[in-house]
Design an enzyme around this catalytic site. Structure first.
Site, short mmCIF file in Angstrom:
data_model
loop_
_atom_site.label_atom_id
_atom_site.label_comp_id
_atom_site.label_asym_id
_atom_site.label_seq_id
_atom_site.Cartn_x
_atom_site.Cartn_y
_atom_site.Cartn_z
N HIS A 25 9.67 -28.96 -39.54
CA HIS A 25 10.15 -29.26 -40.89
C HIS A 25 9.81 -28.13 -41.88
CE1 HIS A 25 6.08 -29.99 -42.38
NE2 HIS A 25 5.85 -30.59 -41.22
N GLU A 100 4.13 -36.42 -36.39
CA GLU A 100 2.97 -35.53 -36.31
C GLU A 100 1.76 -36.30 -35.82
OE1 GLU A 100 1.71 -32.91 -35.63
OE2 GLU A 100 1.85 -31.60 -37.40
#
Length: 235
Positions: A25, A100
């Protein structure tokens, strides 16, 4: 580090590999402040938006069949940029398995604070002395992430054989799958530095064998927009 030239002519079909494009990202305010950012749901900051916009051109000539994204805002926003130049609507799967690492009590801390409060985790994870056994305080271990990333991606490969799939995920999470694809066991993984919006490509054969085609392609990111949590890899 290899460029995407190797795979652009790959054909799709059930007897062909499933090709995954892993995208880290764009940056957030916490990235900029070097705060550890696991499951905290922070949006892209101004730099992250500029980085994300670069993915529109990157994927313009890569027809994608499917998108898989972490449900965290920074990954979803990054995906929107990447899909903006696709000629048709691409189905999107929101997959918690590609989130994550959960940093638990270390979420939001900077390195100095982690070193002071959680020295064992600091040595194992931050310094990289034993990432294969690193356990976030009150959160996940790196092997936990390795297994859920592996299981999630390999499930997509089985359910969507021969497709081209973009996966918008996170730095540590992508690292674990690249380690799996390289044949490293969960307790012996290496750190791979990926700049934000870098793209890594892995092909998974119909028999489930992964092949890394390239890691951390950042040719689309001008130097002033390259950001990572460590020394950036050389091109």
């Amino acid at each position: 580090m290899e460029r995407r030239d190797r795979q652009e002519n790959l054909q799709t079909g059930k007897d062909q590999p499933t090709v995954f494009y892993f995208v880290r990202h764009g940056t957030t305010e916490w990235n900029q402040k070097k705060r550890y950012q696991g499951h905290a749901d922070n949006p892209l900051d101004e730099m992250g938006e500029r980085q994300g916009a670069l993915l529109a051109e990157y994927f313009r000539d890569i027809p994608l069949d499917l998108a898989v994204t972490s449900p965290l805002k920074r990954a979803v926003q990054t995906l929107e940029y990447a899909l903006s130049t696709q000629p048709r609507e691409v189905p999107v799967i929101f997959e918690p398995g590609v989130m994550e690492i959960d940093f638990g009590d270390a979420d939001g801390l900077v390195e100095g604070e982690i070193r002071e409060r959680y020295p064992e985790f600091y040595r194992a994870y931050v310094m990289g002395l034993d990432r294969g056994h690193a356990q976030a305080p009150g959160g996940e271990s790196v092997p936990d992430v390795y297994r859920r990333m592996r299981d999630s991606i390999m499930r997509v490969a089985r359910e969507h054989p021969g497709k081209k799939v973009i996966v918008t995920s996170h730095g540590s999470a992508i690292q674990t799958f690249l380690n799996f694809a390289a044949g490293h066991p969960e307790d012996q993984i290496d750190r791979i530095i990926l700049v934000n919006v870098a793209v890594s490509c892995v092909a998974v054969d119909p028999d489930g064998t992964p092949h890394i085609l390239y890691i951390g392609d950042k040719h689309h990111v001008p130097e002033e927009l390259q950001f990572s949590y460590g020394p950036a890899p050389k091109a």
